[in-house]
Enzyme design. Sequence first.
Site, PDB file in Angstrom:
ATOM      1  N   ASP A 182       0.522  13.837  50.890  1.00 19.85           N
ATOM      2  CA  ASP A 182       1.480  12.757  51.533  1.00 19.85           C
ATOM      3  C   ASP A 182       1.069  11.462  51.068  1.00 19.85           C
ATOM      4  OD1 ASP A 182       3.406  12.238  53.378  1.00 19.85           O
ATOM      5  OD2 ASP A 182       1.700  12.088  55.268  1.00 19.85           O
ATOM      6  N   LYS A 184       2.136   8.168  49.682  1.00 17.59           N
ATOM      7  CA  LYS A 184       3.370   7.222  49.837  1.00 17.59           C
ATOM      8  C   LYS A 184       2.813   5.873  50.156  1.00 17.59           C
ATOM      9  CE  LYS A 184       3.903   8.595  54.660  1.00 17.59           C
ATOM     10  NZ  LYS A 184       5.103   9.415  55.560  1.00 17.59           N
ATOM     11  N   ASN A 187       0.596   5.142  53.175  1.00 18.02           N
ATOM     12  CA  ASN A 187      -0.984   5.402  53.044  1.00 18.02           C
ATOM     13  C   ASN A 187      -1.906   5.111  52.024  1.00 18.02           C
ATOM     14  OD1 ASN A 187      -0.160   7.259  55.196  1.00 18.02           O
ATOM     15  ND2 ASN A 187       0.465   9.056  53.910  1.00 18.02           N
ATOM     16  N   ASP A 204      -4.974   8.934  55.983  1.00 23.92           N
ATOM     17  CA  ASP A 204      -3.919  10.015  56.500  1.00 23.92           C
ATOM     18  C   ASP A 204      -3.995  11.230  55.478  1.00 23.92           C
ATOM     19  OD1 ASP A 204      -2.132  11.207  57.677  1.00 23.92           O
ATOM     20  OD2 ASP A 204      -0.710   9.747  57.720  1.00 23.92           O
ATOM     21  N   THR A 223       7.594  13.174  52.997  1.00 22.45           N
ATOM     22  CA  THR A 223       8.803  12.273  53.172  1.00 22.45           C
ATOM     23  C   THR A 223       9.789  12.450  51.855  1.00 22.45           C
ATOM     24  OG1 THR A 223       7.136  10.565  54.186  1.00 22.45           O
ATOM     25  CG2 THR A 223       9.285   9.828  53.298  1.00 22.45           C
TER      26      THR A 223
END
Length: 403
Positions: A182, A184, A187, A204, A223
């Site tokens: 994750d 991005k 984060n 995260d 995402t």
Amino acid sequence: MAEDGGAVGLANGEAGSPSDTVQETSWPEDDEVFMTERLSPTVMATFRPGNVEELYELLEKLGSGHFGVVKRCRKRSSGTFYAAKFVKMRKCKGSRLGLDREQVEREVSILQQLEHPNILRLHDLFASKAEMVLILELIRGGELFDFIAEKETLTEAEAIEFLQQLLQGVAYMHGRHVAHFDLKPENIMLLEKDVPNPKIKIIDFGLAQKLEDGVTFKSLCGTPQYIAPEVINYEPLSSATDMWSIGVITYILLSGMSPFQGETDAETLSNVVAGNYEFEEKFFSETTDMAKDFIRQLLVKEPGSRMSAAESLVHPWIKPLSRKQATNRSRSSINMKNFRKFNARRKWKLSYNMVSACNRLCRLKLLCGQRKEDETLRGCESDQEDETTHPVTLLRRRRSSCS
């Protein structure tokens, strides 16, 4: 979720469990997934017995969310400040009120295995039947992209200082067979903001997984504009999945444009699967060829052909082989005007999604408040997953507690 610059990074979303294939989102928004097939074993987290207030003085609230609050705290024995995150545990399987205990235990067990300057530190962990309390590193510097957007100019060499830290943290994770899944802008944080050479912190770990040899892991989590093709195709994932995300982040950082962003999530996903992107001259006119080569070696559809984090750290753009290469980096700059526009749109979207989520949660509360059923027997329609929903429509943005 944090206010006043303080932030922590435990996710509000959920990872998969062997018995639950379809995931529900903690923040019901419009562009992140939740469907996971989890085949890797869970490593149990280690908890400290007793009451958190025996060891930590609880101070002001930094932020709050659907599943609890975050408070600044001070360790009584040392005077060191941390962030105490209080996470409500789900009372029954069908409820959205709280997080699944197994998911939180999996996430914190991963954090307990990681100790690196560029990764959020988990210092202590307390648990009761109703909640868990995580004592986390206090992150004050905000998001990296927000910090960069405030600058007048930024050379590639300066941008590389941040990317190098990101790569070092990811290389450390991957060396311990942990994939983040994750990565991005939301984060990637700064420990402190107004200091020389700010330190990157990866936060995260809600979707992170411990990868095991011979064990297949598949997931529709992430995402859309940052996820790799193998995620969308529901193929086995690996540490290479993180490297695709780093390629997207680098592309955005240098140009202020997202390589695969479409008008809709479906269009974005289609672009990712097709690998459709280009270096438009108007956005990359000041970008070195080395930087473009770095991105090209990450945005490769075949996971096995992508650069690893360790290989990325010795790429000539990150680690120049000659004085000429170093000079080219320092003379080339990122497109700050376009980057600021991108960051403003990104922040607006996050704010809009947060308001939408809060409104929906308020409606959910009102709806559920009309029912007088016992919590363990709740049948609120808003808590039920639509069994006929196509996986692509499950794309939702999972908000972390620090965004």
